[in-house]
Scaffold this motif. Structure first.
Motif, PDB file in Angstrom:
ATOM      1  N   SER A   6     -19.888 -16.565  -4.205  1.00 30.18           N
ATOM      2  CA  SER A   6     -20.191 -15.881  -4.736  1.00 30.18           C
ATOM      3  C   SER A   6     -20.228 -15.843  -6.611  1.00 30.18           C
ATOM      4  O   SER A   6     -20.348 -17.319  -7.257  1.00 30.18           O
ATOM      5  N   LEU A   7     -20.755 -15.197  -7.290  1.00 30.32           N
ATOM      6  CA  LEU A   7     -21.245 -15.427  -8.685  1.00 30.32           C
ATOM      7  C   LEU A   7     -20.243 -15.104  -9.139  1.00 30.32           C
ATOM      8  O   LEU A   7     -19.291 -16.393 -10.777  1.00 30.32           O
ATOM      9  N   PRO A   8     -18.758 -14.663  -8.945  1.00 29.58           N
ATOM     10  CA  PRO A   8     -17.386 -14.876  -9.876  1.00 29.58           C
ATOM     11  C   PRO A   8     -17.066 -16.173  -9.378  1.00 29.58           C
ATOM     12  O   PRO A   8     -16.045 -16.899  -9.975  1.00 29.58           O
ATOM     13  N   GLN A   9     -17.230 -16.553  -7.906  1.00 28.09           N
ATOM     14  CA  GLN A   9     -16.281 -17.918  -8.361  1.00 28.09           C
ATOM     15  C   GLN A   9     -17.317 -19.012  -8.438  1.00 28.09           C
ATOM     16  O   GLN A   9     -16.366 -20.160  -9.644  1.00 28.09           O
ATOM     17  N   LEU A  10     -18.810 -18.644  -8.985  1.00 29.15           N
ATOM     18  CA  LEU A  10     -19.052 -19.950 -10.144  1.00 29.15           C
ATOM     19  C   LEU A  10     -18.208 -19.302 -11.770  1.00 29.15           C
ATOM     20  O   LEU A  10     -18.294 -20.480 -11.986  1.00 29.15           O
ATOM     21  N   ALA A  11     -18.337 -18.371 -11.641  1.00 21.86           N
ATOM     22  CA  ALA A  11     -17.415 -18.078 -13.177  1.00 21.86           C
ATOM     23  C   ALA A  11     -15.829 -19.125 -13.015  1.00 21.86           C
ATOM     24  O   ALA A  11     -15.265 -19.825 -13.529  1.00 21.86           O
ATOM     25  N   LEU A  12     -15.125 -18.979 -12.229  1.00 23.17           N
ATOM     26  CA  LEU A  12     -14.012 -19.608 -11.562  1.00 23.17           C
ATOM     27  C   LEU A  12     -14.287 -21.088 -11.612  1.00 23.17           C
ATOM     28  O   LEU A  12     -13.747 -21.914 -12.180  1.00 23.17           O
ATOM     29  N   ALA A  13     -15.902 -21.928 -11.269  1.00 24.33           N
ATOM     30  CA  ALA A  13     -15.319 -23.467 -11.067  1.00 24.33           C
ATOM     31  C   ALA A  13     -15.947 -23.588 -13.195  1.00 24.33           C
ATOM     32  O   ALA A  13     -14.941 -24.445 -12.982  1.00 24.33           O
ATOM     33  N   ALA A  14     -16.337 -22.290 -12.782  1.00 24.49           N
ATOM     34  CA  ALA A  14     -17.166 -22.884 -14.922  1.00 24.49           C
ATOM     35  C   ALA A  14     -15.632 -22.906 -16.009  1.00 24.49           C
ATOM     36  O   ALA A  14     -15.862 -23.689 -16.478  1.00 24.49           O
ATOM     37  N   ALA A  15     -14.900 -22.265 -15.231  1.00 20.93           N
ATOM     38  CA  ALA A  15     -13.546 -21.983 -16.041  1.00 20.93           C
ATOM     39  C   ALA A  15     -12.971 -23.120 -15.924  1.00 20.93           C
ATOM     40  O   ALA A  15     -11.963 -24.036 -17.260  1.00 20.93           O
TER      41      ALA A  15
END
Length: 260
Positions: A6-15
């Motif tokens: 999901s997009l939140p999971q992508l954001a977590l990876a980007a962090a």
């Protein structure tokens, strides 16, 4: 079937990228801006590619696949040429010829002669395989070209001495050609040497995550690695020979004045 992200999971990876940013700031590496721009650029590019490939997969026609392949090759040639500190007039063209010739030849051989994809332009196979081959060949071409230009400059006295003693341009520059092609091949050979023991390659891992049987995923990866190694070798050889043709002319003269 792989698990969706999901997009939140992508954001977590980007962090996670901020770990690199923190190290750059703390150690004063001067890479903070490059890290952030590279991460953003990679994300945007891959998201766009995902949209484009979905469209291409649905078309079932060779021209969009060939068009995407040509655009990818042009960008790869530009990237390879941009990595060299020294330049000459035909640098970009030589990079394109070397990358296009070796990548398309080996990708075609893999699709038609080894994997036997039908139709040959099936984007599900053609685009990912060509992308892997281009990325690997790009590295080989950039490294070998940079090394060759450096060898000509640092070995100028030796090469011109041999030419003055009656050696042909090939006899004078053969050692520079050999060490440059070797330099372009080393990254792929090193990767092959530790694959399966130290690293699990991306293609194999992706197929396994998608539900493919590990044995078949391994066979695909073996095929791809042989293709990558050969394409890297051919690309490195071709670009060095093209540079050699320009910088050592038919009158057996070293033309470093053509370098900028």
């Amino acid at each position: 079937m792989s698990l969706p992200i999901s997009l939140p999971q992508l954001a977590l990876a980007a962090a996670l990228l901020f770990v690199s940013v923190g190290l750059s700031w703390r150690l004063r590496l001067g890479l903070t801006r490059d890290i952030l721009i590279s991460g953003l650029r990679m994300t945007v590019q891959l998201l766009l590619v995902g949209l484009i490939l979905g469209w291409v997969f649905a078309l079932k026609h060779p021209f969009p696949v060939l068009g995407i392949g040509l655009i990818m090759t042009l960008l790869a040639a530009q990237a390879a040429a941009g990595r060299t500190k020294r330049r000459y007039a035909a640098l970009y063209l030589d990079s394109f010829v070397a990358i296009f010739g070796s990548s398309f030849l080996l990708t075609g051989l893999a699709l038609w002669g080894i994997i036997r994809v039908h139709p040959w332009f099936d984007a599900q196979y053609a685009v990912p395989i060509l992308g892997m081959v281009l990325g690997n060949t790009l590295t080989g071409v950039a490294l070998s070209l940079e090394r060759f230009l450096s060898e000509l400059e640092t070995g100028r006295g030796r090469i011109e001495g041999r030419l003055a003693l009656g050696a042909t341009r090939w006899e004078a520059a053969h050692s520079a050609v050999a060490v440059s092609v070797r330099t372009g091949m080393i990254p792929t050979l090193n990767s092959m040497a530790v694959m399966g023991l130290v690293s699990l390659p991306g293609m194999m891992t992706g197929q396994i995550l998608a539900g493919e049987a590990p044995a078949n995923a391994v066979r695909y990866q073996i095929v791809i690695m042989f293709v990558l190694a050969t394409s890297s070798a051919l690309g490195s050889l071709v670009v060095v020979l093209l540079a050699y043709r320009v910088l050592l002319d038919k009158r057996d003269r070293l033309r470093l004045d053509l370098l900028k």
